[in-house]
Design an enzyme around this catalytic site. Structure first.
Site, PDB file in Angstrom:
ATOM      1  N   ASP A 112    -118.027 122.753 -27.834  1.00 17.96           N
ATOM      2  CA  ASP A 112    -116.734 122.504 -27.197  1.00 17.96           C
ATOM      3  C   ASP A 112    -116.297 123.753 -26.418  1.00 17.96           C
ATOM      4  OD1 ASP A 112    -114.394 121.043 -26.670  1.00 17.96           O
ATOM      5  OD2 ASP A 112    -113.356 121.862 -28.427  1.00 17.96           O
ATOM      6  N   GLY A 158    -103.357 121.694 -29.039  1.00 18.92           N
ATOM      7  CA  GLY A 158    -102.430 122.171 -30.070  1.00 18.92           C
ATOM      8  C   GLY A 158    -101.244 121.238 -30.240  1.00 18.92           C
ATOM      9  N   VAL A 200    -110.048 115.742 -30.963  1.00 16.56           N
ATOM     10  CA  VAL A 200    -108.980 116.031 -31.929  1.00 16.56           C
ATOM     11  C   VAL A 200    -109.401 117.240 -32.761  1.00 16.56           C
ATOM     12  CG1 VAL A 200    -107.651 115.174 -33.905  1.00 16.56           C
ATOM     13  CG2 VAL A 200    -108.296 113.597 -32.061  1.00 16.56           C
TER      14      VAL A 200
HETATM   15  P1  13P Z   1    -106.103 119.304 -30.143  1.00 16.86           P
HETATM   16  O1  13P Z   1    -106.259 120.563 -30.940  1.00 16.86           O
HETATM   17  O2  13P Z   1    -104.802 119.244 -29.419  1.00 16.86           O
HETATM   18  O3  13P Z   1    -106.361 118.090 -30.952  1.00 16.86           O
HETATM   19  O4  13P Z   1    -107.210 119.351 -28.984  1.00 16.86           O
HETATM   20  C1  13P Z   1    -108.561 119.349 -29.337  1.00 16.86           C
HETATM   21  C2  13P Z   1    -109.433 119.560 -28.165  1.00 16.86           C
HETATM   22  O5  13P Z   1    -109.182 119.074 -27.087  1.00 16.86           O
HETATM   23  C3  13P Z   1    -110.645 120.353 -28.386  1.00 16.86           C
HETATM   24  O6  13P Z   1    -111.322 120.586 -27.203  1.00 16.86           O
END
Ligand code: 13P
Length: 276
Positions: free
Chosen positions: A82, A174, A224
């Site tokens: 990611d 977040g 998420v």
């Molecule tokens: P959140 O932490 O808002 O769920 O976002 C996760 C995300 O997009 C990881 O790349």
């Protein structure tokens, strides 16, 4: 079964107006909860690893344990990097057995973003892994929102040929401080011109009706992290508070936490898959 790339799970999801959940893990227990939840529902899942874990050397062992869980699982599991920040991180993740990577240069000028992502696409193709990138910018850690511009988004897709494209349509990473304005129509306009699965970052706290609306309009992967990990931490805190000073072996301490995290992920997967 062997791990799969995003190309084995996302195009079908987009065609069927559903999304595959992509969850950021940080340890064995969170990884286990994600894979167990997918198995319980017989659904594909994407396990994601933050790029800082590649930098600090935890990406390889974490990747190995996700690979082991996935290879022993009857459901398709994708192991994804990611927000990879450099070609070096992408290469390192590929060497560690990740089946999918993201190169995120979304804060660079358009030409530079495009040029770097093209190189990463070549690396990914040669390695047989899938690749995601981002156009516009979904805020994280204090950076500002840059909504994806339609023409630029189409040009970026055409110039890079990424397998999945993260778009910025009003979400943020977040917890939200104020209610986000999700640009559902923009998502539909992008999807009409970009045929690959679109990705929604910042899944935590985004109004459910809006998430459903964009899944109907081309979003096929929803990320998420915050809500999942916060829930995990709350459960762990409860366990520790209940234990007080009593010694409990860590596996026994964590077992009920993994169970409740599994339930949390099941709810997310059900919703993204259109099962609820
Ligand atoms: P959140 O932490 O808002 O769920 O976002 C996760 C995300 O997009 C990881 O790349």
């Amino acid at each position: 079964m062997p791990l799969v790339t995003m190309n084995e799970v996302l195009p079908a999801a987009r065609r069927e107006h559903r999304a595959v959940g992509a969850f950021n893990i940080g340890n064995y227990e969170t990884a286990l909860a994600v894979v167990r939840a997918a198995e319980a529902l017989d659904q594909p899942v994407i396990v994601q690893v933050y790029s800082r874990l590649i930098d600090n050397g935890h990406g390889e062992p974490l990747g190995a344990l996700v690979r082991n869980l996935g290879e022993n699982s009857p459901v398709p599991v994708v192991l994804h990097l990611d927000h990879g920040a450099s070609l070096e991180q992408v290469e390192r993740a590929i060497r560690a057995g990740f089946t999918s990577v993201m190169l995120d240069c979304s804060q660079l000028p358009f030409e530079e973003n495009t040029a770097r992502v093209r190189q990463a696409v070549e690396l990914a193709r040669n390695a047989g892994v899938s690749i995601e990138s981002e156009i516009g910018h979904v805020p994280m850690g204090g950076s500002s929102l840059a909504v994806s511009q339609l023409e630029e988004t189409v040009r970026f897709y055409e110039a890079t040929g990424v397998d999945a494209l993260a778009v910025s349509i009003g979400t943020a990473h977040g917890f939200y401080r104020e209610k986000p304005e999700i640009k559902v129509d923009l998502c539909a306009e992008i999807a009409a011109r970009v045929p690959v699965p679109l990705v929604l970052h910042g899944g935590s706290g985004t109004p459910r009706d809006k998430v459903r609306a964009v899944i109907e309009r081309g979003i096929a992967k929803v990320n998420v992290a915050t809500e999942f990990q916060y829930d995990y931490q709350q459960r762990l805190r409860e366990r520790l508070n209940a234990a007080g000073d009593k010694f409990i072996a860590v596996d026994l301490l964590e077992a009920p936490v993994v169970e409740s995290s599994t339930e949390f992920i099941k709810e997310e997967i059900r919703f993204f898959a259109g099962l609820i």
